[in-house]
Design a protein around this motif. Structure first.
Motif, PDB file in Angstrom:
ATOM      1  N   GLU A   1      41.011  16.314 -21.627  1.00 40.83           N
ATOM      2  CA  GLU A   1      41.047  17.710 -21.197  1.00 40.83           C
ATOM      3  C   GLU A   1      39.796  18.094 -20.411  1.00 40.83           C
ATOM      4  O   GLU A   1      39.836  19.008 -19.585  1.00 40.83           O
ATOM      5  CB  GLU A   1      41.208  18.625 -22.417  1.00 40.83           C
ATOM      6  CG  GLU A   1      42.527  18.388 -23.139  1.00 40.83           C
ATOM      7  CD  GLU A   1      42.600  19.041 -24.509  1.00 40.83           C
ATOM      8  OE1 GLU A   1      41.636  19.710 -24.922  1.00 40.83           O
ATOM      9  OE2 GLU A   1      43.630  18.858 -25.177  1.00 40.83           O
ATOM     10  N   ILE A   2      38.688  17.415 -20.690  1.00 47.04           N
ATOM     11  CA  ILE A   2      37.456  17.585 -19.923  1.00 47.04           C
ATOM     12  C   ILE A   2      36.908  16.186 -19.629  1.00 47.04           C
ATOM     13  O   ILE A   2      37.298  15.214 -20.265  1.00 47.04           O
ATOM     14  CB  ILE A   2      36.390  18.438 -20.659  1.00 47.04           C
ATOM     15  CG1 ILE A   2      35.927  17.754 -21.948  1.00 47.04           C
ATOM     16  CG2 ILE A   2      36.889  19.846 -20.917  1.00 47.04           C
ATOM     17  CD1 ILE A   2      34.724  18.424 -22.607  1.00 47.04           C
ATOM     18  N   LYS A   3      35.993  16.101 -18.677  1.00 51.86           N
ATOM     19  CA  LYS A   3      35.392  14.821 -18.329  1.00 51.86           C
ATOM     20  C   LYS A   3      34.290  14.474 -19.321  1.00 51.86           C
ATOM     21  O   LYS A   3      33.571  15.358 -19.793  1.00 51.86           O
ATOM     22  CB  LYS A   3      34.795  14.885 -16.931  1.00 51.86           C
ATOM     23  CG  LYS A   3      35.817  15.085 -15.852  1.00 51.86           C
ATOM     24  CD  LYS A   3      35.150  15.198 -14.510  1.00 51.86           C
ATOM     25  CE  LYS A   3      36.176  15.509 -13.436  1.00 51.86           C
ATOM     26  NZ  LYS A   3      35.536  15.720 -12.141  1.00 51.86           N
ATOM     27  N   LYS A   4      34.140  13.184 -19.596  1.00 51.80           N
ATOM     28  CA  LYS A   4      33.072  12.737 -20.494  1.00 51.80           C
ATOM     29  C   LYS A   4      31.713  13.162 -19.949  1.00 51.80           C
ATOM     30  O   LYS A   4      30.807  13.490 -20.710  1.00 51.80           O
ATOM     31  CB  LYS A   4      33.127  11.222 -20.670  1.00 51.80           C
ATOM     32  CG  LYS A   4      32.060  10.709 -21.598  1.00 51.80           C
ATOM     33  CD  LYS A   4      32.016   9.212 -21.669  1.00 51.80           C
ATOM     34  CE  LYS A   4      30.813   8.776 -22.476  1.00 51.80           C
ATOM     35  NZ  LYS A   4      30.479   7.388 -22.301  1.00 51.80           N
ATOM     36  N   SER A   5      31.563  13.200 -18.652  1.00 50.74           N
ATOM     37  CA  SER A   5      30.295  13.572 -18.032  1.00 50.74           C
ATOM     38  C   SER A   5      29.904  15.030 -18.307  1.00 50.74           C
ATOM     39  O   SER A   5      28.749  15.403 -18.126  1.00 50.74           O
ATOM     40  CB  SER A   5      30.345  13.327 -16.526  1.00 50.74           C
ATOM     41  OG  SER A   5      31.344  14.129 -15.925  1.00 50.74           O
ATOM     42  N   GLU A   6      30.835  15.840 -18.768  1.00 47.92           N
ATOM     43  CA  GLU A   6      30.546  17.228 -19.096  1.00 47.92           C
ATOM     44  C   GLU A   6      29.946  17.386 -20.496  1.00 47.92           C
ATOM     45  O   GLU A   6      29.460  18.455 -20.845  1.00 47.92           O
ATOM     46  CB  GLU A   6      31.818  18.076 -19.001  1.00 47.92           C
ATOM     47  CG  GLU A   6      32.366  18.179 -17.597  1.00 47.92           C
ATOM     48  CD  GLU A   6      33.635  19.002 -17.528  1.00 47.92           C
ATOM     49  OE1 GLU A   6      33.726  20.038 -18.205  1.00 47.92           O
ATOM     50  OE2 GLU A   6      34.545  18.587 -16.790  1.00 47.92           O
ATOM     51  N   LEU A   7      30.000  16.327 -21.305  1.00 47.60           N
ATOM     52  CA  LEU A   7      29.474  16.386 -22.662  1.00 47.60           C
ATOM     53  C   LEU A   7      27.958  16.351 -22.654  1.00 47.60           C
ATOM     54  O   LEU A   7      27.344  15.757 -21.774  1.00 47.60           O
ATOM     55  CB  LEU A   7      30.005  15.220 -23.499  1.00 47.60           C
ATOM     56  CG  LEU A   7      31.513  15.147 -23.691  1.00 47.60           C
ATOM     57  CD1 LEU A   7      31.862  13.893 -24.484  1.00 47.60           C
ATOM     58  CD2 LEU A   7      32.034  16.390 -24.380  1.00 47.60           C
ATOM     59  N   GLN A   8      27.352  16.982 -23.688  1.00 40.99           N
ATOM     60  CA  GLN A   8      25.902  17.003 -23.834  1.00 40.99           C
ATOM     61  C   GLN A   8      25.540  16.771 -25.290  1.00 40.99           C
ATOM     62  O   GLN A   8      26.314  17.080 -26.188  1.00 40.99           O
ATOM     63  CB  GLN A   8      25.345  18.364 -23.427  1.00 40.99           C
ATOM     64  CG  GLN A   8      25.605  18.773 -22.014  1.00 40.99           C
ATOM     65  CD  GLN A   8      25.074  20.164 -21.737  1.00 40.99           C
ATOM     66  OE1 GLN A   8      24.224  20.665 -22.458  1.00 40.99           O
ATOM     67  NE2 GLN A   8      25.586  20.794 -20.700  1.00 40.99           N
ATOM     68  N   GLY A   9      24.359  16.256 -25.506  1.00 39.42           N
ATOM     69  CA  GLY A   9      23.808  16.138 -26.850  1.00 39.42           C
ATOM     70  C   GLY A   9      24.664  15.349 -27.816  1.00 39.42           C
ATOM     71  O   GLY A   9      25.146  14.263 -27.506  1.00 39.42           O
ATOM     72  N   ALA A  10      24.865  15.907 -29.004  1.00 39.56           N
ATOM     73  CA  ALA A  10      25.567  15.230 -30.089  1.00 39.56           C
ATOM     74  C   ALA A  10      27.016  14.910 -29.740  1.00 39.56           C
ATOM     75  O   ALA A  10      27.559  13.928 -30.235  1.00 39.56           O
ATOM     76  CB  ALA A  10      25.519  16.084 -31.353  1.00 39.56           C
ATOM     77  N   SER A  11      27.620  15.710 -28.880  1.00 37.59           N
ATOM     78  CA  SER A  11      29.029  15.454 -28.553  1.00 37.59           C
ATOM     79  C   SER A  11      29.218  14.131 -27.824  1.00 37.59           C
ATOM     80  O   SER A  11      30.260  13.487 -27.955  1.00 37.59           O
ATOM     81  CB  SER A  11      29.623  16.612 -27.752  1.00 37.59           C
ATOM     82  OG  SER A  11      28.925  16.813 -26.547  1.00 37.59           O
ATOM     83  N   VAL A  12      28.204  13.661 -27.085  1.00 39.69           N
ATOM     84  CA  VAL A  12      28.288  12.365 -26.403  1.00 39.69           C
ATOM     85  C   VAL A  12      28.369  11.248 -27.435  1.00 39.69           C
ATOM     86  O   VAL A  12      29.221  10.362 -27.352  1.00 39.69           O
ATOM     87  CB  VAL A  12      27.079  12.149 -25.464  1.00 39.69           C
ATOM     88  CG1 VAL A  12      27.114  10.747 -24.859  1.00 39.69           C
ATOM     89  CG2 VAL A  12      27.036  13.199 -24.378  1.00 39.69           C
ATOM     90  N   GLU A  13      27.479  11.290 -28.418  1.00 44.70           N
ATOM     91  CA  GLU A  13      27.481  10.264 -29.470  1.00 44.70           C
ATOM     92  C   GLU A  13      28.769  10.315 -30.282  1.00 44.70           C
ATOM     93  O   GLU A  13      29.343   9.279 -30.622  1.00 44.70           O
ATOM     94  CB  GLU A  13      26.280  10.431 -30.385  1.00 44.70           C
ATOM     95  CG  GLU A  13      26.162   9.336 -31.412  1.00 44.70           C
ATOM     96  CD  GLU A  13      24.935   9.443 -32.284  1.00 44.70           C
ATOM     97  OE1 GLU A  13      24.931   8.788 -33.339  1.00 44.70           O
ATOM     98  OE2 GLU A  13      23.992  10.167 -31.931  1.00 44.70           O
ATOM     99  N   MET A  14      29.233  11.519 -30.593  1.00 43.59           N
ATOM    100  CA  MET A  14      30.487  11.663 -31.335  1.00 43.59           C
ATOM    101  C   MET A  14      31.643  11.050 -30.549  1.00 43.59           C
ATOM    102  O   MET A  14      32.487  10.356 -31.104  1.00 43.59           O
ATOM    103  CB  MET A  14      30.784  13.135 -31.624  1.00 43.59           C
ATOM    104  CG  MET A  14      29.897  13.758 -32.648  1.00 43.59           C
ATOM    105  SD  MET A  14      30.333  15.507 -32.829  1.00 43.59           S
ATOM    106  CE  MET A  14      29.391  15.930 -34.265  1.00 43.59           C
ATOM    107  N   TYR A  15      31.684  11.307 -29.254  1.00 38.18           N
ATOM    108  CA  TYR A  15      32.737  10.765 -28.391  1.00 38.18           C
ATOM    109  C   TYR A  15      32.764   9.239 -28.456  1.00 38.18           C
ATOM    110  O   TYR A  15      33.824   8.625 -28.520  1.00 38.18           O
ATOM    111  CB  TYR A  15      32.512  11.224 -26.951  1.00 38.18           C
ATOM    112  CG  TYR A  15      33.450  10.609 -25.953  1.00 38.18           C
ATOM    113  CD1 TYR A  15      34.686  11.189 -25.687  1.00 38.18           C
ATOM    114  CD2 TYR A  15      33.116   9.440 -25.272  1.00 38.18           C
ATOM    115  CE1 TYR A  15      35.566  10.618 -24.776  1.00 38.18           C
ATOM    116  CE2 TYR A  15      33.983   8.865 -24.365  1.00 38.18           C
ATOM    117  CZ  TYR A  15      35.204   9.458 -24.114  1.00 38.18           C
ATOM    118  OH  TYR A  15      36.071   8.893 -23.212  1.00 38.18           O
ATOM    119  N   GLU A  16      31.578   8.644 -28.438  1.00 39.39           N
ATOM    120  CA  GLU A  16      31.472   7.193 -28.385  1.00 39.39           C
ATOM    121  C   GLU A  16      31.695   6.509 -29.730  1.00 39.39           C
ATOM    122  O   GLU A  16      32.086   5.349 -29.784  1.00 39.39           O
ATOM    123  CB  GLU A  16      30.109   6.795 -27.824  1.00 39.39           C
ATOM    124  CG  GLU A  16      29.952   7.194 -26.366  1.00 39.39           C
ATOM    125  CD  GLU A  16      28.558   6.984 -25.813  1.00 39.39           C
ATOM    126  OE1 GLU A  16      27.619   6.726 -26.605  1.00 39.39           O
ATOM    127  OE2 GLU A  16      28.401   7.094 -24.593  1.00 39.39           O
TER     128      GLU A  16
END
Length: 61
Positions: free
Chosen positions: A22-37
């Motif tokens: 729904e959104i691009k991974k590049s739009e994530l910041q901070g903790a949400s990047v680690e959670m995504y991965e």
């Protein structure tokens, strides 16, 4: 796993949106990047669906 703070719940929601495309991974910041991965879509859904009413805004380390 349920979220322990409003900030954690919000980050999980952002990571979940990226997992679903729904959104691009590049739009994530901070903790949400680690959670995504590191978390599955199911784990993110569980954390993002935590009721926010009784959660603190943040939990300090």
């Amino acid at each position: 796993m349920k979220a322990k703070s409003k900030a954690q719940q919000k980050a999980a929601g952002a990571a979940l949106s990226a997992k679903r495309g729904e959104i691009k991974k590049s739009e994530l910041q901070g903790a949400s990047v680690e959670m995504y991965e590191t978390m599955t879509e199911e784990e993110l859904d569980d954390m993002a669906s935590t009721e926010r009413e009784d959660l603190p805004d943040k939990i300090e380390d």
